[in-house]
Write an enzyme that holds these catalytic residues in place. Structure first.
Site, PDB file in Angstrom:
ATOM      1  N   TRP A 163      58.326  34.694  39.024  1.00 10.00           N
ATOM      2  CA  TRP A 163      59.484  33.952  39.975  1.00 10.00           C
ATOM      3  C   TRP A 163      59.759  35.135  40.369  1.00 10.00           C
ATOM      4  O   TRP A 163      60.504  35.455  39.530  1.00 10.00           O
ATOM      5  CB  TRP A 163      60.853  33.084  39.312  1.00 10.00           C
ATOM      6  CG  TRP A 163      59.600  30.915  39.312  1.00 10.00           C
ATOM      7  CD1 TRP A 163      58.568  31.035  38.247  1.00 10.00           C
ATOM      8  CD2 TRP A 163      59.086  30.597  40.280  1.00 10.00           C
ATOM      9  NE1 TRP A 163      58.543  29.563  38.551  1.00 10.00           N
ATOM     10  CE2 TRP A 163      58.095  29.178  39.852  1.00 10.00           C
ATOM     11  CE3 TRP A 163      59.564  30.081  41.818  1.00 10.00           C
ATOM     12  CZ2 TRP A 163      58.080  28.518  40.418  1.00 10.00           C
ATOM     13  CZ3 TRP A 163      59.556  28.893  42.343  1.00 10.00           C
ATOM     14  CH2 TRP A 163      58.530  28.139  42.008  1.00 10.00           C
ATOM     15  N   CYS A 176      73.036  58.986  58.330  1.00  6.70           N
ATOM     16  CA  CYS A 176      72.175  58.760  57.431  1.00  6.70           C
ATOM     17  C   CYS A 176      71.920  58.720  56.090  1.00  6.70           C
ATOM     18  O   CYS A 176      72.424  58.508  54.982  1.00  6.70           O
ATOM     19  CB  CYS A 176      70.936  57.472  58.085  1.00  6.70           C
ATOM     20  SG  CYS A 176      71.692  56.117  59.220  1.00  6.70           S
TER      21      CYS A 176
END
Ligand SMILES: Cc1cc2nc3c(=O)[nH]c(=O)nc-3n(C[C@H](O)[C@H](O)[C@H](O)COP(=O)(O)OP(=O)(O)OC[C@H]3O[C@@H](n4cnc5c(N)ncnc54)[C@H](O)[C@@H]3O)c2cc1C
Length: 468
Positions: free
Chosen positions: A449, A56
């Protein structure tokens, strides 16, 4: 039979592991934690030069973010041996004899072969990169990026390259990450992609955002194109990549067109293989029908908890967890791997890309009706300096409102936001339940939000509006 063999070794059982990277060595290490060398002998075979390394990290090593190869090695063979794991490097297992409970191994350098018996066997042979069958595919300057040897060869090639043009073949997450690495090294990058949009793990509308961002970074995107051959110069090195109707000059070529499960040995041994070519296991990662054989990592298929189907999802995050479960079970304990929800993150320069759960086509394939919404929001409160746009796409089941999937493309903070959705999927939450999740908020981190909650609200409204 297994007890008879252990009896031959004074009651000490032998665990044999094939493959010395994430899944295999996690399994060996965990089994060793549970059972000492007096009770359990552990022999691991690795055919390569390295064990317990992070593939990775290769794009970040090539791109210069990570200083050197050794930083990508989690544990050296000597460190494993110091924990009484007999790790035999450059030794390839060439046959599994299930009936006799033994494996045949060959020393890669000397060619010497010998048999090793086992009481318990772990198959962690990983994946095999897909190599295009075309003229020039093996020419100097053409590279895969599967192993640390590959990374070293690529870096050598970059140092020797005559110019600074790179072609990346494939626009999945490895292709996209390698495009970034090559940009960082000052290369002009062309990405040749079989599809219309990069990142086929996203829906095309979200892939389009990635496409736009990559073009904005100066990457030349060649879409809907198949590479037909690699053209070489007088010195035999790559000079261009040909597609059906064009030539793309290249001083170096990186292949990132996916992998197949490496199950050659398992197949030959008659072990059960699924429709995607991976080994089939139960939840304890035991190979189906074989009490004393386990398999994990890139060589197995996994249960998708959202669709209920088995899929092939070769990721290091799963390989490590599989290894932990296998090591626990092989060490005499009990653990299970329930399955995946399909979470994956990656990035190209400062653009973060995340997905979890089902895409539209996945939902359709399994016969789920769904509502899809897409919202544009920001990474921080709109008034806070550095706020950047973020697009969230959410799928909810028609009528029930059960969350089915989320995709996010944006900058800072976009990728790991998908973990909220991964947890919600695992818990089987509805989008309406998600709207009241108590997520952290302060202006530098998110709008009041959060973008994921904005998407959940919009999805809830759509589910309600279409419920009849
Ligand atoms: C460039 C790149 C980037 C990645 N980035 C990410 C990422 O960001 N996040 C993520 O989750 N995953 C990522 N992955 C995927 C991850 O690296 C793999 O899922 C993980 O390495 C799988 O571990 P494994 O142990 O199953 O298989 P492998 O790592 O493939 O190890 C299998 C080992 O078995 C050995 N072997 C095979 N056959 C034999 C045999 N017959 N005898 C002896 N030895 C054998 C092989 O030499 C190999 O060392 C990336 C992969 C690459 C290539």
């Amino acid at each position: 039979m297994s007890r008879a063999r252990a009896g031959d070794r004074g009651g000490r059982e032998r665990l044999v592991v094939i493959g010395g990277d994430a899944a295999g060595m996690s399994a060996a290490s965990q089994a060793r934690r549970l059972r000492g060398p007096d009770e359990l002998e552990i022999v691991a075979f690795e055919r390569g030069h390295f064990a317990s390394f992070s593939a990775c990290g290769i794009p970040y090593w090539v791109g210069g973010d990570v200083a050197g190869r050794d930083g990508l090695i989690a544990r050296t063979p000597e460190e494993h041996r110091a924990r009484d794991i007999d790790l035999r490097m450059r030794t390839e297992v060439t046959e599994i004899d299930v009936a006799a409970g033994r494996v045949r191994a060959r020393d890669v350098d000397s060619g010497a072969e010998s048999w090793t018996s086992y009481d318990k066997l772990v198959i962690a042979t990983g994946a095999r990169p897909i190599r295009p069958d075309m003229p020039g595919a093996d020419a100097p300057g053409v590279h895969g990026v599967q192993t640390l040897d590959d990374g070293e060869a690529l870096l050598g090639s970059l140092a020797r390259a005559r110019g600074s043009r790179a072609v990346v073949v494939g626009a999945g997450y490895i292709g996209v990450e390698m495009a970034e690495a090559l940009i960082k090294r000052g290369y002009e990058v062309t990405v040749v992609n079989r599809g219309k949009e990069p990142m086929s793990t996203l829906d095309p509308d979200m892939g389009r955002l990635v496409h736009r961002a990559m073009t904005g970074l100066g990457i030349t995107m060649v879409d809907d194109a198949e590479v037909t051959k690699v053209l070489t110069g007088d010195d035999g090195r790559v000079r261009a990549v040909a597609t059906e109707d064009a030539e793309h000059p290249a001083d170096v070529v990186v292949l990132g067109i996916g992998v197949h499960p490496e199950t050659t040995l398992a197949r030959a041994a008659g072990l059960p293989i699924g429709p995607h070519g991976g080994l089939l296991t139960d939840r304890a990662m035991r190979v189906r029908g074989h009490e004393n054989i386990w398999a994990g990592g890139d060589c197995v298929e996994v249960l998708d908890l959202v669709s209920g189907l088995y899929r092939y999802v070769p990721l290091g995050t799963h390989a490590n967890k599989h290894g932990q479960v296998i090591g626990t079970n092989a060490g005499g304990g009990y653990a299970t791997f329930p399955g995946v929800v399909g979470t994956a993150v990656s990035k190209v320069c400062d653009l973060e890309i995340a997905r979890t759960g089902l895409r539209e086509k996945d939902a359709r394939r399994v016969g789920l009706r769904y509502e899809a919404v897409t919202v544009e929001s920001t990474s921080r409160a709109g008034y806070y300096p550095g706020a950047s746009p973020m697009t969230v796409k959410m799928l909810a089941e028609h009528r029930t409102g059960r969350l089915l999937g989320v995709q996010i493309v944006g900058r800072e903070g976009a990728a790991k936001r998908v973990d909220i959705a991964a947890v919600a999927l695992t818990a089987g939450m509805t989008v309406e339940q998600m709207t009241s999740l108590d997520l952290g908020y302060a202006p530098p981190f998110s709008p009041v939000w959060d973008p994921v909650l904005v998407a959940a609200r919009k999805a809830t409204a759509k589910v309600r509006a279409t419920a009849t």
